[in-house]
Scaffold this active site. Structure first.
Site, PDB file in Angstrom:
ATOM      1  N   LYS A   1     -40.490  21.554 -15.287  1.00 51.93           N
ATOM      2  CA  LYS A   1     -41.029  22.806 -15.821  1.00 51.93           C
ATOM      3  C   LYS A   1     -41.850  23.537 -14.762  1.00 51.93           C
ATOM      4  CE  LYS A   1     -43.283  20.697 -19.158  1.00 51.93           C
ATOM      5  NZ  LYS A   1     -42.937  19.284 -18.854  1.00 51.93           N
TER       6      LYS A   1
ATOM      7  N   ARG B   1     -47.115  22.442 -27.680  1.00 51.23           N
ATOM      8  CA  ARG B   1     -46.682  21.059 -27.553  1.00 51.23           C
ATOM      9  C   ARG B   1     -46.701  20.322 -28.880  1.00 51.23           C
ATOM     10  NH1 ARG B   1     -47.982  19.999 -21.662  1.00 51.23           N
ATOM     11  NH2 ARG B   1     -47.430  17.857 -21.310  1.00 51.23           N
TER      12      ARG B   1
ATOM     13  N   ARG C   1     -43.857  11.828  -7.572  1.00 49.43           N
ATOM     14  CA  ARG C   1     -44.352  13.206  -7.384  1.00 49.43           C
ATOM     15  C   ARG C   1     -45.609  13.220  -6.523  1.00 49.43           C
ATOM     16  NH1 ARG C   1     -45.451  16.931 -12.473  1.00 49.43           N
ATOM     17  NH2 ARG C   1     -46.616  15.110 -13.175  1.00 49.43           N
TER      18      ARG C   1
ATOM     19  N   ARG D   1     -51.046  12.575  -8.859  1.00 51.63           N
ATOM     20  CA  ARG D   1     -51.812  12.756 -10.087  1.00 51.63           C
ATOM     21  C   ARG D   1     -52.141  11.409 -10.718  1.00 51.63           C
ATOM     22  NH1 ARG D   1     -48.905  17.375 -13.675  1.00 51.63           N
ATOM     23  NH2 ARG D   1     -49.297  15.823 -15.293  1.00 51.63           N
TER      24      ARG D   1
ATOM     25  N   ARG E   1     -46.781   8.998 -22.031  1.00 55.38           N
ATOM     26  CA  ARG E   1     -46.504  10.454 -22.100  1.00 55.38           C
ATOM     27  C   ARG E   1     -45.111  10.702 -22.678  1.00 55.38           C
ATOM     28  NH1 ARG E   1     -47.640  11.905 -16.075  1.00 55.38           N
ATOM     29  NH2 ARG E   1     -46.851  13.975 -16.601  1.00 55.38           N
TER      30      ARG E   1
HETATM   31  P1  AP5 Z   1     -42.420  19.011 -12.200  1.00 56.98           P
HETATM   32  O1  AP5 Z   1     -41.820  20.360 -11.992  1.00 56.98           O
HETATM   33  O2  AP5 Z   1     -43.789  18.781 -11.651  1.00 56.98           O
HETATM   34  O3  AP5 Z   1     -42.286  18.576 -13.743  1.00 56.98           O
HETATM   35  P2  AP5 Z   1     -43.032  19.094 -15.042  1.00 56.98           P
HETATM   36  O4  AP5 Z   1     -41.992  19.228 -16.111  1.00 56.98           O
HETATM   37  O5  AP5 Z   1     -43.865  20.294 -14.749  1.00 56.98           O
HETATM   38  O6  AP5 Z   1     -43.877  17.794 -15.348  1.00 56.98           O
HETATM   39  P3  AP5 Z   1     -45.418  17.591 -15.718  1.00 56.98           P
HETATM   40  O7  AP5 Z   1     -45.711  16.130 -15.506  1.00 56.98           O
HETATM   41  O8  AP5 Z   1     -46.316  18.538 -14.974  1.00 56.98           O
HETATM   42  O9  AP5 Z   1     -45.388  17.911 -17.198  1.00 56.98           O
HETATM   43  P4  AP5 Z   1     -46.303  17.379 -18.250  1.00 56.98           P
HETATM   44  O10 AP5 Z   1     -45.826  18.215 -19.362  1.00 56.98           O
HETATM   45  O11 AP5 Z   1     -46.345  15.929 -18.505  1.00 56.98           O
HETATM   46  O12 AP5 Z   1     -47.762  17.613 -17.631  1.00 56.98           O
HETATM   47  P5  AP5 Z   1     -48.849  18.732 -17.824  1.00 56.98           P
HETATM   48  O13 AP5 Z   1     -49.519  18.934 -16.534  1.00 56.98           O
HETATM   49  O14 AP5 Z   1     -48.311  19.906 -18.554  1.00 56.98           O
HETATM   50  O15 AP5 Z   1     -41.409  17.930 -11.569  1.00 56.98           O
HETATM   51  C1  AP5 Z   1     -41.705  16.542 -11.618  1.00 56.98           C
HETATM   52  C2  AP5 Z   1     -41.227  15.850 -10.323  1.00 56.98           C
HETATM   53  O16 AP5 Z   1     -39.795  15.944 -10.263  1.00 56.98           O
HETATM   54  C3  AP5 Z   1     -41.750  16.503  -9.036  1.00 56.98           C
HETATM   55  O17 AP5 Z   1     -41.970  15.492  -8.104  1.00 56.98           O
HETATM   56  C4  AP5 Z   1     -40.592  17.420  -8.577  1.00 56.98           C
HETATM   57  O18 AP5 Z   1     -40.573  17.595  -7.168  1.00 56.98           O
HETATM   58  C5  AP5 Z   1     -39.378  16.612  -9.053  1.00 56.98           C
HETATM   59  N1  AP5 Z   1     -38.257  17.467  -9.427  1.00 56.98           N
HETATM   60  C6  AP5 Z   1     -38.298  18.707  -9.995  1.00 56.98           C
HETATM   61  N2  AP5 Z   1     -37.045  19.172 -10.197  1.00 56.98           N
HETATM   62  C7  AP5 Z   1     -36.197  18.181  -9.777  1.00 56.98           C
HETATM   63  C8  AP5 Z   1     -34.778  18.053  -9.730  1.00 56.98           C
HETATM   64  N3  AP5 Z   1     -33.968  19.033 -10.166  1.00 56.98           N
HETATM   65  N4  AP5 Z   1     -34.255  16.898  -9.243  1.00 56.98           N
HETATM   66  C9  AP5 Z   1     -35.068  15.890  -8.801  1.00 56.98           C
HETATM   67  N5  AP5 Z   1     -36.424  15.970  -8.797  1.00 56.98           N
HETATM   68  C10 AP5 Z   1     -36.976  17.106  -9.282  1.00 56.98           C
HETATM   69  O19 AP5 Z   1     -49.853  18.005 -18.870  1.00 56.98           O
HETATM   70  C11 AP5 Z   1     -50.703  16.935 -18.457  1.00 56.98           C
HETATM   71  C12 AP5 Z   1     -51.575  16.511 -19.622  1.00 56.98           C
HETATM   72  O20 AP5 Z   1     -52.412  17.597 -20.063  1.00 56.98           O
HETATM   73  C13 AP5 Z   1     -50.856  16.041 -20.894  1.00 56.98           C
HETATM   74  O21 AP5 Z   1     -50.450  14.697 -20.807  1.00 56.98           O
HETATM   75  C14 AP5 Z   1     -51.930  16.286 -21.955  1.00 56.98           C
HETATM   76  O22 AP5 Z   1     -52.905  15.281 -21.932  1.00 56.98           O
HETATM   77  C15 AP5 Z   1     -52.572  17.586 -21.494  1.00 56.98           C
HETATM   78  N6  AP5 Z   1     -51.943  18.777 -22.064  1.00 56.98           N
HETATM   79  C16 AP5 Z   1     -51.256  19.745 -21.387  1.00 56.98           C
HETATM   80  N7  AP5 Z   1     -50.813  20.697 -22.238  1.00 56.98           N
HETATM   81  C17 AP5 Z   1     -51.225  20.329 -23.483  1.00 56.98           C
HETATM   82  C18 AP5 Z   1     -51.057  20.882 -24.772  1.00 56.98           C
HETATM   83  N8  AP5 Z   1     -50.372  22.037 -24.972  1.00 56.98           N
HETATM   84  N9  AP5 Z   1     -51.583  20.230 -25.839  1.00 56.98           N
HETATM   85  C19 AP5 Z   1     -52.296  19.083 -25.669  1.00 56.98           C
HETATM   86  N10 AP5 Z   1     -52.484  18.497 -24.453  1.00 56.98           N
HETATM   87  C20 AP5 Z   1     -51.963  19.106 -23.378  1.00 56.98           C
END
Ligand code: AP5
Length: 218
Positions: free
Chosen positions: A13, A88, A127, A160, A171
């Protein structure tokens, strides 16, 4: 144009959101990034959210909804936005609808990135992130030009705290239980567009563009 990016942790994402925002001149509103800023600055919200984020659990809905109301109202004057990581839960999706209704605004399309769990674990544990511009890299799949430093600003990359195997497993479970049901929520509204999130970053970017065009031009 306003977009939502949905998908499990590690689906890509954040990687794709940056590119789509550049192309369509949108503001990326990424809940995870905003929360991590609160943690770093030790705000009241940051102190309340830390234990949930470190364990890979969702931060309580009321805290997130208040935070996002502020962020959306602040950013909408700049034009369109892309919501990355919000909503979410069904409660968050309903709160977003209410807010958009109050603001006379709407979501144009919810892009759903689909990636199997077996690939997500490898993506997340490998990552590495730039602390300055937030660009995500991967040790194997998407390495920086020079090992350990960001291509854009030369900052040293970090891992991270929630990208370890145990927390990633939690997660993924939380995603299945709490977040997956909102895909149906947007399907029922005719707003969901599914994209195969396995492939190169460029291939997936092209599929997302095709999806956006098919919704916005119809
Ligand atoms: P990346 O693009 O970083 O993936 P992402 O989908 O953004 O993953 P996140 O881990 O950031 O999502 P998340 O939803 O768990 O975390 P968030 O920060 O929102 O890609 C991942 C890896 O893959 C990278 O190394 C990249 O290089 C690689 N990659 C990308 N594309 C690729 C491809 N095509 N092929 C191969 N490799 C590839 O949330 C963190 C925490 O915050 C949550 O756990 C929760 O505690 C809290 N939180 C956030 N939002 C909310 C909410 N709305 N409600 C409640 N709690 C929340």
């Amino acid at each position: 144009m306003n977009l939502i990016f949905l998908g499990p942790p590690g689906a890509g994402k954040g990687t794709q959101a940056k590119r789509i925002c550049d192309k369509y001149n949108l503001t990326q509103i990424a809940t995870g990034d905003i929360l991590r800023e609160h943690l770093k600055n030790e705000t009241g919200l940051g102190k309340k959210a830390r234990e949930y984020i470190d364990a890979g659990n969702l931060v309580p809905n009321d805290l997130i909804i208040d935070m996002m109301r502020y962020e959306i109202e602040k950013n909408r004057s700049k034009g369109g936005y892309l919501l990355d990581g919000f909503p979410r839960t069904v409660t968050q999706a309903e709160a977003l609808d209410e807010l958009l209704n109050d603001l006379n605004d709407k979501i144009d399309v919810a892009i759903v990135l689909n990636v199997p769990n077996s690939e997500l674990m490898a993506r997340l544990t490998g990552r590495r992130v730039c602390p300055s511009c937030g660009t995500s890299y991967h040790l194997i799949f998407n390495p920086p030009a020079n090992e350990g430093v960001c291509d854009h600003d030369g900052e040293e990359l970090f891992q991270r705290k929630d990208d370890n195997e145990e927390t990633v497993n939690n997660r993924l479970e939380v995603y299945t239980k709490e977040t997956k049901p909102i895909i149906t929520y947007y399907e029922k509204q005719g707003l969901a567009h599914h994209v195969d999130g396995v492939g190169t970053v460029d291939e997936i970017f092209n599929l997302i563009n095709e999806g956006i065009d098919s919704f916005v031009n119809n």
